[in-house]
Design a protein around this motif. Structure first.
Motif, mmCIF file in Angstrom:
data_model
loop_
_atom_site.group_PDB
_atom_site.id
_atom_site.type_symbol
_atom_site.label_atom_id
_atom_site.label_comp_id
_atom_site.label_asym_id
_atom_site.label_seq_id
_atom_site.Cartn_x
_atom_site.Cartn_y
_atom_site.Cartn_z
ATOM 1 N N LEU A 1 -38.963 107.742 1.027
ATOM 2 C CA LEU A 1 -39.776 106.804 0.266
ATOM 3 C C LEU A 1 -40.400 105.747 1.176
ATOM 4 O O LEU A 1 -41.561 105.369 0.990
ATOM 5 N N CYS A 2 -39.648 105.281 2.157
ATOM 6 C CA CYS A 2 -40.175 104.285 3.097
ATOM 7 C C CYS A 2 -41.386 104.848 3.844
ATOM 8 O O CYS A 2 -42.431 104.192 3.947
ATOM 9 N N GLY A 3 -41.230 106.071 4.377
ATOM 10 C CA GLY A 3 -42.324 106.674 5.139
ATOM 11 C C GLY A 3 -43.572 106.853 4.292
ATOM 12 O O GLY A 3 -44.685 106.525 4.722
ATOM 13 N N ALA A 4 -43.397 107.373 3.066
ATOM 14 C CA ALA A 4 -44.546 107.624 2.198
ATOM 15 C C ALA A 4 -45.189 106.314 1.738
ATOM 16 O O ALA A 4 -46.421 106.209 1.661
ATOM 17 N N ALA A 5 -44.371 105.303 1.433
ATOM 18 C CA ALA A 5 -44.911 104.021 0.967
ATOM 19 C C ALA A 5 -45.708 103.325 2.069
ATOM 20 O O ALA A 5 -46.773 102.747 1.809
ATOM 21 N N LEU A 6 -45.217 103.397 3.306
ATOM 22 C CA LEU A 6 -45.945 102.794 4.425
ATOM 23 C C LEU A 6 -47.238 103.561 4.704
ATOM 24 O O LEU A 6 -48.280 102.961 4.981
ATOM 25 N N MET A 7 -47.171 104.874 4.614
ATOM 26 C CA MET A 7 -48.367 105.694 4.820
ATOM 27 C C MET A 7 -49.416 105.383 3.759
ATOM 28 O O MET A 7 -50.611 105.250 4.057
ATOM 29 N N ARG A 8 -48.970 105.234 2.513
ATOM 30 C CA ARG A 8 -49.882 104.879 1.432
ATOM 31 C C ARG A 8 -50.509 103.515 1.689
ATOM 32 O O ARG A 8 -51.723 103.333 1.545
#
Length: 343
Positions: free
Chosen positions: A221-228
């Motif tokens: 979730l951290c990786g995807a949220a930062l990418m978003r």
């Protein structure tokens, strides 16, 4: 150009629930026989429950909020697919947690079904997931605003290249340092570890191990949220403008300033937040890929990531703006931690 200063602490504020639990056929008063697995698989919830709907015994000493929910979030943070945790799995986890938190309430566990008020905890998990997205945008906003970055779109693209934002010192050539960046540390701490404060030891869920290194779902979730968040900044959908903090005069983007961008929906012919929402439809696949990458870490390495997050607010760390990777790949997700098996 990448700015040199990363905020050491992101200001977060409690926000209202971002989710609702809906269904097609079940009602709040419906009941399902506990022995029927088919019913358990298909039943859903039509009404939105809140704490007032819980059995009276669960209100004692606010243990539901202070102990049950944090323990459930701790468990959820290690699931393979954070966007698709089934109500059946939530019910199983709740039964184990409640039997520990409320040992004298012998009959409560048998009433925990997908259509029962206790499944309101699923709504808290939905809020937990959305919290990663809003916190990530607030965190990135503070990064770009303090000090002010004259070209945030270009910087966002640099951080997105080869998932540079994941790595310690922004050096994507070191797979063993994936998930070590200050961005990851602060987001893991602010959106997940802090939400597990107060968890109880539940041997059936091995919460002792989860607290040390059970974070693969949370890292996804951290990786995807930062990418978003970086993509929204690169596209200009997030406007990096916030009032100066009254205390120190430094511009900071707080969670109250974070809003999901509205875009025109061609299908409905109306403006909608759906296109930019942090949802399974939009970000489920990247989240699962980041989670898969995190699962390639050893237990020791995952424990190191958790420990780094816990001390990230006490030790100032600055990424090296010149340590950027030029490596490429047809499937860049596959490169994350690719060399972990050799360490």
């Amino acid at each position: 150009m990448v700015t040199k200063t990363v905020p050491k602490k992101i200001k977060t504020e409690t926000s209202e629930s971002l989710s609702t639990l809906t269904a097609t056929s079940a009602s709040k008063g419906s009941r399902v026989a506990s022995g029927s697995s088919n019913q358990m698989d298909t039943v859903s919830v039509q009404a939105r429950f809140n704490s007032a709907d819980l059995p009276s015994g669960l209100h004692k000493d606010q243990k539901w909020r202070r102990e049950v929910v944090p323990t459930l979030i701790l468990w959820a943070g290690n699931q393979d697919d954070a966007f698709n945790i089934t109500k059946q799995d939530v019910c199983h986890a709740l039964r184990e947690i409640i039997s520990v938190v409320y040992p004298t309430l012998k009959n409560v566990s048998s009433t925990i079904l997908p259509n029962s008020p206790m499944v309101a905890a699923s709504q808290r998990l939905c809020d937990w997931r959305h919290g990663f997205a809003s916190t990530a945008v607030a965190q990135l906003g503070a990064f770009f605003l303090n000090p002010h970055d004259p070209s945030p779109k270009a910087t966002a693209q640099v951080l997105l290249n080869h998932f540079t934002f994941l790595y310690e010192d922004l050096d994507a050539t070191l797979p063993e340092k994936a998930f070590h960046s200050v961005f990851m540390q602060q987001l893991l701490l602010g959106s997940h570890l802090s939400a597990t404060k107060g968890f109880v030891q539940v041997s059936a869920l091995d919460t002792s191990s989860l607290a040390k290194h059970g974070v693969v779902g949370a890292l996804g979730l951290c990786g995807a949220a930062l990418m978003r968040g970086l993509n929204l900044i690169k596209s200009g959908d997030i406007e990096l403008k916030a009032p100066a903090n009254a205390k120190d005069g430094i511009p900071k983007l707080a969670m109250r300033d974070v809003r999901t961008p509205v875009k025109f929906n061609m299908a409905s012919g109306k403006d909608s937040k759906t296109a930019c929402a942090f949802s399974d439809q939009n970000w489920g696949t990247p989240t699962r890929k980041f989670t898969s990458a995190a699962q390639r870490r050893s237990i020791t390495q995952l424990q190191d990531i958790v420990e780094l997050a816990l001390i990230s607010l006490m030790i100032g760390q600055e990424p090296d703006p010149n340590a950027l990777s030029n490596a490429g790949s047809d499937d860049e997700f596959a490169l994350i931690c690719m060399l972990v098996f050799f360490y």
